[in-house]
Design a protein around this motif. Structure first.
Motif, PDB file in Angstrom:
ATOM      1  N   ALA B  50      60.975   7.084 -57.127  1.00 26.25           N
ATOM      2  CA  ALA B  50      62.535   7.254 -56.759  1.00 26.25           C
ATOM      3  C   ALA B  50      63.373   6.197 -57.574  1.00 26.25           C
ATOM      4  O   ALA B  50      64.909   6.680 -56.988  1.00 26.25           O
ATOM      5  CB  ALA B  50      61.991   5.339 -55.804  1.00 26.25           C
ATOM      6  N   VAL B  51      62.850   5.353 -58.360  1.00 24.12           N
ATOM      7  CA  VAL B  51      64.429   4.869 -59.198  1.00 24.12           C
ATOM      8  C   VAL B  51      64.977   6.356 -59.573  1.00 24.12           C
ATOM      9  O   VAL B  51      66.010   6.500 -60.187  1.00 24.12           O
ATOM     10  CB  VAL B  51      63.410   4.587 -60.810  1.00 24.12           C
ATOM     11  N   LEU B  52      63.613   7.170 -60.964  1.00 27.52           N
ATOM     12  CA  LEU B  52      64.481   8.774 -61.228  1.00 27.52           C
ATOM     13  C   LEU B  52      65.579   9.286 -60.528  1.00 27.52           C
ATOM     14  O   LEU B  52      66.465  10.025 -60.948  1.00 27.52           O
ATOM     15  CB  LEU B  52      63.037   9.321 -62.130  1.00 27.52           C
ATOM     16  N   TYR B  53      65.319   9.448 -59.547  1.00 28.02           N
ATOM     17  CA  TYR B  53      65.373  10.420 -58.524  1.00 28.02           C
ATOM     18  C   TYR B  53      67.089   9.980 -58.143  1.00 28.02           C
ATOM     19  O   TYR B  53      67.875  10.720 -57.988  1.00 28.02           O
ATOM     20  CB  TYR B  53      64.508  10.642 -56.574  1.00 28.02           C
ATOM     21  N   GLY B  54      66.786   8.366 -58.169  1.00 26.25           N
ATOM     22  CA  GLY B  54      68.022   8.132 -57.523  1.00 26.25           C
ATOM     23  C   GLY B  54      69.002   8.173 -58.108  1.00 26.25           C
ATOM     24  O   GLY B  54      70.446   8.020 -57.547  1.00 26.25           O
ATOM     25  N   TYR B 144      64.328  -2.813 -66.642  1.00 23.37           N
ATOM     26  CA  TYR B 144      63.488  -1.878 -66.283  1.00 23.37           C
ATOM     27  C   TYR B 144      62.547  -0.626 -66.989  1.00 23.37           C
ATOM     28  O   TYR B 144      61.602  -0.260 -67.323  1.00 23.37           O
ATOM     29  CB  TYR B 144      63.813  -0.900 -64.816  1.00 23.37           C
ATOM     30  N   LEU B 145      63.172  -0.656 -68.580  1.00 22.32           N
ATOM     31  CA  LEU B 145      63.296   0.935 -69.426  1.00 22.32           C
ATOM     32  C   LEU B 145      61.291   0.390 -70.121  1.00 22.32           C
ATOM     33  O   LEU B 145      60.415   1.221 -69.867  1.00 22.32           O
ATOM     34  CB  LEU B 145      63.568   0.715 -70.393  1.00 22.32           C
ATOM     35  N   PRO B 146      61.160  -0.588 -70.359  1.00 23.70           N
ATOM     36  CA  PRO B 146      59.949  -1.092 -71.192  1.00 23.70           C
ATOM     37  C   PRO B 146      59.086  -1.298 -69.734  1.00 23.70           C
ATOM     38  O   PRO B 146      57.760  -0.901 -70.353  1.00 23.70           O
ATOM     39  CB  PRO B 146      59.955  -2.301 -71.636  1.00 23.70           C
ATOM     40  N   ARG B 147      58.912  -0.698 -68.704  1.00 19.36           N
ATOM     41  CA  ARG B 147      58.397  -1.115 -68.344  1.00 19.36           C
ATOM     42  C   ARG B 147      58.135   0.574 -67.601  1.00 19.36           C
ATOM     43  O   ARG B 147      56.712   1.164 -66.958  1.00 19.36           O
ATOM     44  CB  ARG B 147      59.073  -1.415 -66.340  1.00 19.36           C
ATOM     45  N   LEU B 148      58.766   1.519 -67.501  1.00 21.29           N
ATOM     46  CA  LEU B 148      58.913   2.425 -67.315  1.00 21.29           C
ATOM     47  C   LEU B 148      58.063   3.371 -68.626  1.00 21.29           C
ATOM     48  O   LEU B 148      57.129   3.976 -67.985  1.00 21.29           O
ATOM     49  CB  LEU B 148      60.037   3.095 -67.294  1.00 21.29           C
ATOM     50  N   ALA B 149      58.189   2.635 -69.690  1.00 19.40           N
ATOM     51  CA  ALA B 149      57.362   3.179 -70.910  1.00 19.40           C
ATOM     52  C   ALA B 149      55.772   2.637 -71.128  1.00 19.40           C
ATOM     53  O   ALA B 149      55.045   3.274 -71.087  1.00 19.40           O
ATOM     54  CB  ALA B 149      58.363   2.371 -71.932  1.00 19.40           C
ATOM     55  N   VAL B 150      55.555   1.556 -70.161  1.00 20.09           N
ATOM     56  CA  VAL B 150      54.114   1.210 -69.759  1.00 20.09           C
ATOM     57  C   VAL B 150      53.879   2.294 -69.380  1.00 20.09           C
ATOM     58  O   VAL B 150      52.165   2.739 -69.603  1.00 20.09           O
ATOM     59  CB  VAL B 150      54.021  -0.416 -69.648  1.00 20.09           C
ATOM     60  N   LEU B 151      54.535   2.831 -67.825  1.00 20.12           N
ATOM     61  CA  LEU B 151      53.506   3.667 -67.095  1.00 20.12           C
ATOM     62  C   LEU B 151      53.164   5.083 -67.410  1.00 20.12           C
ATOM     63  O   LEU B 151      52.699   5.624 -67.235  1.00 20.12           O
ATOM     64  CB  LEU B 151      54.718   3.608 -65.625  1.00 20.12           C
ATOM     65  N   ILE B 152      54.324   5.478 -68.270  1.00 23.22           N
ATOM     66  CA  ILE B 152      54.181   6.407 -69.529  1.00 23.22           C
ATOM     67  C   ILE B 152      53.341   6.730 -70.083  1.00 23.22           C
ATOM     68  O   ILE B 152      52.926   8.063 -70.695  1.00 23.22           O
ATOM     69  CB  ILE B 152      55.652   6.687 -69.137  1.00 23.22           C
ATOM     70  N   ASP B 153      52.523   5.946 -70.987  1.00 18.73           N
ATOM     71  CA  ASP B 153      51.706   5.188 -71.989  1.00 18.73           C
ATOM     72  C   ASP B 153      50.944   6.628 -72.501  1.00 18.73           C
ATOM     73  O   ASP B 153      51.184   7.596 -72.578  1.00 18.73           O
ATOM     74  CB  ASP B 153      51.875   4.159 -72.262  1.00 18.73           C
TER      75      ASP B 153
END
Lengths: 173, 404
Positions: B50-54, B144-153
């Motif tokens: 959702a964030v990236l689409y936004g 938010y960016l470090p959280r995205l990093a965790v998700l995509i690890d």
């Protein structure tokens, strides 16, 4: 006089740097924003003070290129005073770097930054006692809003080298 | 001076903290709740999408609003007509360089320094850059960016990178230059090399995204998808063939923070103005050089020589030689120039992909050189392979689909 701003990544060194020097370095809320050093100047009591924003490092044993820059900067600035910026909500690991820098013989002052975050987390720090034990100025700051910055600047001018052996003695008192 | 061992130091810290720090009862706050929702895969992945689409919708509607709604009219209906009227000597080479094609009806086709050069830089790229950095700054400052990093690890480990590599990747969507610098936060040479190489080859910058949105609005999605697949495929291959490790890296996920208007404004201003200082001269210079090369017949000559490669292998018109030369200076300029060449929709896709994966722009090139010439040479070798194979593959796909 020359001041190095050192500390872990993402504790607010760049925010502090911008506040002190009126410079514009990019500040963000994630570790690793600053990957090279930036110099700036501020005037304290008629004296021109050089301030250097150093990339964040966890210890003096570098793990990546940005940390290498930080450690090299410290070793090339033998005459500098170091302001160690610590995340007040994670004080223990911050103190590790502080001790390493003290052991190398640099005069140090400590900014217990993100004080507001520590308060939110209900962490209480006895600043007076911490200062007594370490023997260096300790000032609580919130760089984003600017709290404590003035005190930090004036106190960091009077700091001197301390011996770790003395810290050992004082902590037992 | 006494020096302590690691354990002695931690013992001392323990003693100090016992005397000075008290940890009170910790209350779970709203920030923590949001923090957990954004890193747990079940809720985090939908939120990330959702964030990236936004991000993307804001980028395209903001840039589209200013470019199509305002700058296109300004440049095509006023600026171009006015220049064509007052600039003397329609047959002269000076006219060709500065105003371009005298019969052009829009600033894309004209390709003069004062027409296309300014239109691309101010009319198209500026709104795109402002839109991109506005959102990026909000993502950066909120934490938010470090959280995205965790998700995509997990995904990024497959291609030899750590999850944190998402930070240079996203920075790269703005401009490849700071992204190459940001690879310094990665720990090993292997990681830095993979990151730098696939960034420079596959990630289009904000300027390029802005211009693609104008030139190929309908097929842009496919181009991005193809580039992103290339990023994953070649990252995966490089990870297999390059010796070295991708260590686990512990990162701190900072607390969420409300971005302050002051910092957002200042960062936006710094990045936009530095874009102008770096990009505008290159766009204008690029126009001059390309026009001179056209006038002297160099580009036609190059096109002739390279036509077996272009037509036979890549399946694009030989005139693509011109934009590819421009691409070394500015990729946005090159894409703009492609729009003036007559070709099919599929050839256009191939040409835009080629412009993207072919040589990084000169500013990125210089930054990579600063990081090490061995790495740069390695990247160029990878690039040569990628352009030949991955560029050629697209032609093969069109042949198989029967559209080439």
């Amino acid at each position: 006089m020359k001041i190095l701003l050192m500390g872990h990544p993402n504790v607010g060194k760049s925010v502090l740097f911008n506040r002190l020097t009126g410079a514009n370095v990019i500040e963000s809320n994630y570790p690793g924003t600053t990957i090279d050093y930036t110099k700036g100047y501020m005037r304290v009591g008629g004296e021109e003070v050089e301030v250097i924003d150093v990339p964040g490092t966890f210890s003096l044993d570098p793990k990546d290129k940005a940390e290498e820059v930080a450690v090299k900067m410290l070793h090339e600035s033998r005459d500098a005073t170091v302001i160690c910026v610590i995340d007040a909500s994670k004080i223990e690991r911050g103190l590790y770097l502080v001790l390493e820098i003290i052991e190398e013989g640099y005069p140090v002052a400590i900014a217990l930054n993100m004080w507001d975050v520590a308060e939110d987390k209900n962490i209480k720090i006895d600043v007076v006692n911490l200062e007594r034990i370490l023997g260096v100025p300790v000032v609580s700051t919130t760089a984003i809003s600017g709290e404590g910055i003035k005190e930090l600047v004036s106190r960091s001018r009077g700091t001197a080298q301390v011996e770790v052996d003395d810290i050992f003695e004082r902590v037992e008192d | 001076m006494t020096k302590l061992g690691v354990d002695e130091r931690w013992d001392l810290i323990d003693k100090i903290s016992k005397k000075t720090v008290t940890f009170g009862e910790y209350k779970h706050t709203l920030k923590d709740a949001i923090g957990e929702l954004t890193v747990k895969p079940l809720t985090g992945i939908p939120i990330a999408i959702a964030v990236l689409y936004g991000f993307w919708s804001f980028f395209s509607s903001f840039a589209g609003f200013f470019t199509d709604g305002f700058f296109v009219k300004l440049f095509d209906e006023h600026w171009l007509l006015w220049l064509q009227e007052i600039f003397p000597g329609k047959e002269s080479w000076l006219y060709y360089i500065f105003v371009g094609d005298p019969s052009a009806t829009n600033c894309f086709e004209a390709f003069g320094v004062l027409t296309s050069g300014f239109f691309v830089a101010i009319g198209v790229v500026l709104p795109a850059i402002v839109a991109f950095y506005l959102i990026l700054t909000l993502l950066e400052d909120s934490g938010y960016l470090p959280r995205l990093a965790v998700l995509i690890d997990t995904i990024l480990h497959r291609i030899g990178l750590h999850g944190y590599a998402i930070v240079p990747t996203i920075l790269s969507l703005g401009c490849n230059v700071p992204a190459v610098a940001a690879t310094r936060i990665l720990e090993t040479r292997k990681e830095r090399f993979i990151m730098m190489t696939i960034l420079a080859i596959f990630i289009p910058c904000g300027a390029q995204l802005g211009i693609m949105k104008e030139v190929i609005p309908d097929t842009m999605g496919f181009v991005i998808f193809y580039l992103f697949m290339g990023y994953l495929i070649f990252g995966f291959i490089l990870n297999k063939i390059i010796p070295g490790k991708t260590p686990e890296m512990l990162i701190d996920v900072p607390p969420y923070q409300m971005p302050t208007a002051q910092n957002v404004g200042r960062k936006l201003w710094m990045r936009t103005s530095s874009f102008f200082k770096v990009a505008l001269p290159f766009v204008l210079l690029g126009c001059v050089i390309v026009n001179v090369l056209y006038l002297t017949g160099f580009i036609a000559w190059m096109g002739d020589i390279l036509s077996p490669l272009f037509i036979g292998w890549f399946g694009v018109p030989s005139e693509t030689a011109g934009p590819l030369i421009a691409a070394f200076l500015r990729k946005d300029l090159a894409v703009a120039q492609l729009s003036a060449i007559e070709m099919t929709k599929y050839q256009m896709i191939s040409a835009v992909v080629l412009v993207s994966i072919y040589f990084p722009c000169v500013a990125t090139f210089a930054m990579m050189l600063r990081e090490g010439w061995k790495e740069l040479l390695g990247s160029i070798a990878v690039l040569a392979v990628v352009v030949t194979l991955y560029g050629g593959l697209l032609h093969l796909i069109w042949i198989l689909l029967g559209v080439a």
